[in-house]
Scaffold this active site. Structure first.
Site, PDB file in Angstrom:
ATOM      1  N   SER A 105     -17.345  -2.918   3.253  1.00 30.07           N
ATOM      2  CA  SER A 105     -18.333  -3.869   2.750  1.00 30.07           C
ATOM      3  C   SER A 105     -19.156  -4.430   3.914  1.00 30.07           C
ATOM      4  CB  SER A 105     -17.648  -5.024   2.014  1.00 30.07           C
ATOM      5  OG  SER A 105     -16.916  -4.555   0.894  1.00 30.07           O
ATOM      6  N   HIS A 142     -11.758   1.457   6.793  1.00 22.58           N
ATOM      7  CA  HIS A 142     -11.513   0.195   6.099  1.00 22.58           C
ATOM      8  C   HIS A 142     -12.642  -0.773   6.436  1.00 22.58           C
ATOM      9  CE1 HIS A 142      -7.166   0.560   4.708  1.00 22.58           C
ATOM     10  NE2 HIS A 142      -7.466   1.740   5.240  1.00 22.58           N
ATOM     11  N   ASP A 174      -3.081  -0.031  -1.475  1.00 26.45           N
ATOM     12  CA  ASP A 174      -3.784  -0.310  -0.226  1.00 26.45           C
ATOM     13  C   ASP A 174      -2.935  -1.230   0.659  1.00 26.45           C
ATOM     14  OD1 ASP A 174      -5.886  -0.361   1.599  1.00 26.45           O
ATOM     15  OD2 ASP A 174      -6.887  -2.047   0.617  1.00 26.45           O
ATOM     16  N   HIS A 175      -2.758  -0.852   1.902  1.00 18.51           N
ATOM     17  CA  HIS A 175      -2.049  -1.671   2.897  1.00 18.51           C
ATOM     18  C   HIS A 175      -0.623  -2.052   2.480  1.00 18.51           C
ATOM     19  CE1 HIS A 175      -5.250  -2.165   5.811  1.00 18.51           C
ATOM     20  NE2 HIS A 175      -6.090  -2.407   4.817  1.00 18.51           N
ATOM     21  N   ASN A 178     -13.100   2.202   2.177  1.00 19.94           N
ATOM     22  CA  ASN A 178     -12.610   1.111   1.341  1.00 19.94           C
ATOM     23  C   ASN A 178     -13.675   0.056   1.098  1.00 19.94           C
ATOM     24  OD1 ASN A 178     -10.227   2.513   1.640  1.00 19.94           O
ATOM     25  ND2 ASN A 178      -9.012   0.740   2.236  1.00 19.94           N
ATOM     26  N   GLY A 197     -13.530  -7.939   5.373  1.00 20.11           N
ATOM     27  CA  GLY A 197     -14.279  -9.155   5.068  1.00 20.11           C
ATOM     28  C   GLY A 197     -15.764  -8.978   5.305  1.00 20.11           C
TER      29      GLY A 197
END
Length: 279
Positions: free
Chosen positions: A206, A203, A81-82, A225, A175
């Site tokens: 959450s 992305h 990831d990233h 993600n 975040g």
């Protein structure tokens, strides 16, 4: 079973659903995600941040993910990831990743294209798909959000790089959101149309309200993600163990609760994105 990025993304594209991509940090988070995937009979992506590859923890964590994926009865992609540069990509490939993200979104467009295309060419010889990013997905703690992904620019990027899937900025961030985000669903549709149907990646999964997640998937999101929620679930389980008067000091017994809370969270995300029963 350990599979490639293009395999699971292809499954999602064919079935019009989304693959949940969970960032893991230790053996327990791996165990929780795999247990959820097997119970739900769902394909999943397990991914790691580049800092874990740059630290000693990656040396131990990567073999754990590979062993868990090979043992699993469902398709599991192991993804970087990233990845910011070729250095992290090379290490990820050596340590068994079957999917790669090259994130050049902090650079200007031409540099991003150059970096991403180079990694696509490297991974092509290994039959490993690559995720790129257009529109820099920042943090909820940033002072301001970057400009949302431009559909025309996304189309040019996809054509020039040959990526398997594309991460986009549509109102999302990494975040815990200070207030619920407002995703630009019409932009998702426009990007899909402009790029000829490239599978898109969300992305910062959450904390996005469920109805917005479902709308984004209906519009073309094929990978979402989840990182912060994994950390929070693990922390919650650890606190439960700490506050249990009957807790054991044996670490393997102490960690049963964090594994359970990660599994519970992962099951919820798997059902949310429509991956349940799709393995």
């Amino acid at each position: 079973m350990l599979v490639s990025l293009q395999t699971v993304i292809g499954m999602a594209e064919k079935g019009d659903y989304c693959i949940p991509a969970f960032n893991v940090y230790n053996t327990e988070t791996v165990m929780g995600v795999i247990a959820a995937a097997e119970e739900a009979k769902a394909p999943v992506i397990i991914q790691v941040y580049p800092r874990l590859l740059n630290e000693e923890v990656g040396y131990y964590l990567c073999p754990t993910v590979i062993a868990a994926a090979r043992k699993a009865s469902v398709p599991v992609c192991f993804h970087l990831d990233h990845g910011p540069s070729e250095w992290e990509v090379t290490r990820a490939l050596r340590w068994g990743c079957t999917g790669i993200m090259l994130d050049g979104s902090a650079h200007d467009f031409e540099k991003n294209v150059e970096m991403t295309k180079h990694i696509v060419e490297i991974c092509k010889s290994l039959d490993i798909g690559v995720e790129g990013e257009i529109g820099h997905v920042g943090s909820v703690n940033d002072d301001a959000m970057s400009e949302f992904t431009d559909p025309a620019e996304a189309a040019e990027f996809v054509k020039k790089t040959g990526v398997t899937c594309l991460a986009v900025l549509i109102g999302n961030a990494h975040g815990h959101y200070k207030k619920p985000p407002k995703l630009d669903i019409e932009r998702v549709k426009a990007i899909r149309e402009a790029t000829g149907g490239i599978p898109l990646v969300l992305h910062g999964g959450s904390g996005i309200p469920d109805e917005q997640v479902k709308a984004a998937i209906a519009a073309g999101i094929r990978k979402m993600n989840i990182g912060t929620d994994v950390c929070c679930a693990f922390a919650d389980g650890t606190l439960e163990s700490l506050n249990d008067p009957a807790r054991s000091l044996a670490v393997d017994l102490f960690m049963k609760k964090p594994i359970e809370t990660v599994k519970k969270m992962a099951l919820e995300k798997i059902k949310l994105v429509g991956a349940e029963g799709k393995a």
